[in-house]
Each structure stands twice: as structure tokens, then as C-alpha cells.
Design a protein around this motif. Sequence first.
Motif, PDB file in Angstrom:
ATOM      1  N   UNK A 101      29.156  53.799 -27.522  1.00 57.00           N
ATOM      2  CA  UNK A 101      28.278  53.013 -26.646  1.00 57.00           C
ATOM      3  C   UNK A 101      28.774  53.204 -25.208  1.00 57.00           C
ATOM      4  N   UNK A 102      27.872  53.332 -24.241  1.00 55.12           N
ATOM      5  CA  UNK A 102      28.308  53.560 -22.861  1.00 55.12           C
ATOM      6  C   UNK A 102      28.988  52.327 -22.263  1.00 55.12           C
ATOM      7  N   UNK A 103      30.019  52.586 -21.467  1.00 55.71           N
ATOM      8  CA  UNK A 103      30.663  51.524 -20.696  1.00 55.71           C
ATOM      9  C   UNK A 103      30.006  51.542 -19.325  1.00 55.71           C
ATOM     10  N   UNK A 122      30.841  43.072 -13.448  1.00 57.01           N
ATOM     11  CA  UNK A 122      31.326  43.035 -14.827  1.00 57.01           C
ATOM     12  C   UNK A 122      31.320  44.453 -15.377  1.00 57.01           C
ATOM     13  N   UNK A 123      32.264  44.742 -16.263  1.00 59.29           N
ATOM     14  CA  UNK A 123      32.328  46.050 -16.899  1.00 59.29           C
ATOM     15  C   UNK A 123      32.469  45.839 -18.395  1.00 59.29           C
ATOM     16  N   UNK A 148      35.854  35.950 -11.950  1.00 57.92           N
ATOM     17  CA  UNK A 148      35.733  37.068 -12.891  1.00 57.92           C
ATOM     18  C   UNK A 148      34.599  36.746 -13.859  1.00 57.92           C
ATOM     19  N   UNK A 149      33.830  37.768 -14.224  1.00 57.36           N
ATOM     20  CA  UNK A 149      32.638  37.568 -15.044  1.00 57.36           C
ATOM     21  C   UNK A 149      32.652  38.530 -16.227  1.00 57.36           C
ATOM     22  N   UNK A 150      32.213  38.022 -17.369  1.00 60.69           N
ATOM     23  CA  UNK A 150      32.008  38.856 -18.560  1.00 60.69           C
ATOM     24  C   UNK A 150      30.619  38.567 -19.100  1.00 60.69           C
ATOM     25  N   UNK A 151      29.934  39.615 -19.494  1.00 57.53           N
ATOM     26  CA  UNK A 151      28.621  39.447 -20.106  1.00 57.53           C
ATOM     27  C   UNK A 151      28.780  38.838 -21.491  1.00 57.53           C
TER      28      UNK A 151
END
Length: 164
Positions: A101-103, A122-123, A148-151
Motif C-alpha cells: 500500500x502506498x505511504x 500526516x504520513x 501531531x496528527x494521525x489519520x
Amino acid sequence: MQLSRVLRKLTWISFAVLMASLVASALLHVILNHPAPLLELLWPELSAILLAGASFVTMVAAAIAGLVVPRMLNAALRRNGQPATAKVLAVRDTGSTVNNQPVVRIKLEVHPPGGVPFEAVAEDSISRIAFPRPGTEVSVRFDPRTKAVALERVDSPNAKTEDF
């Protein structure tokens, strides 16, 4: 971003380990100015092994940190972060893949409940099916101190849960 600070510190630690091995090699060479005949013959090989070993350890540590640290940070944010919605401003492929899966790196405008909106990046690895487009709304978790953010796990709105 917190991840860049971690990787920057790891780079400096790797550099310090390499320099320490160079200094240790030079000091051992000075100390062993008149070594035993066998050690004198093996000294170039021993110093090369010492330097190669230090370089190998730092490269492995950097590779592991590059793979593990981002996933650990995202998992911690998903577990402990505060929920919010965010508007996708831009999406960029990093060229890496995790589990085929693409990062991607996603620039977001985060709207915390009852708070002031802010921009963050976000990454994460994203399913090709659920790839977010600019302008769409996504759910995120964020740390109010560091921003800091995360999906949250992105599911395609058109994805069917039953088998074909």
C-alpha cells in the motif's frame, strides 16, 4: 513534526558512533605502537572490522527506526489522541510502500471540536481504494500539545463489506 526530530537525533547518534569508532581506532593504533607481531599484522583488518561494524549497526538502527517509529507514533496518536475532523489540502506520494500500500504525506486543515483550526501533516500507508482526495473530510486523532496528527483508518465510502 515529531518524527523528523526523532530521525534527526538518530542521524546525530549514528554520526557520533561512527566518530567514536574512528577515535577508538586511532587511539588503539597509538597505544599499540609496538604491538606483538601477530597483532601488528592484523591491525588494519581489526580497525576495518571495528569501523564496518559501527557503520552496520548505525545503518540497521536507522532503517529500523525509519520503519518502526512512524508506525508507533501513529498508533499512539490513534490510541490516545483527541478526535477531530480535517479537510485534506494536498496529498503527496512518498514513494514508499507498506504491505503493498502506498505511504502518503497528507497536508490537513484540522478542525478540533471547540478549538482553533490548524494545519498539520500526516504520513501513513493508505489503501489504494480509500485514497483521500483534496477537499474531502477525514477523521483524525491529534495531540493538542504537539499538534501531531494521525489519520483514523480511512475506509472507502464506496467499498462493499460483502464478498463479490
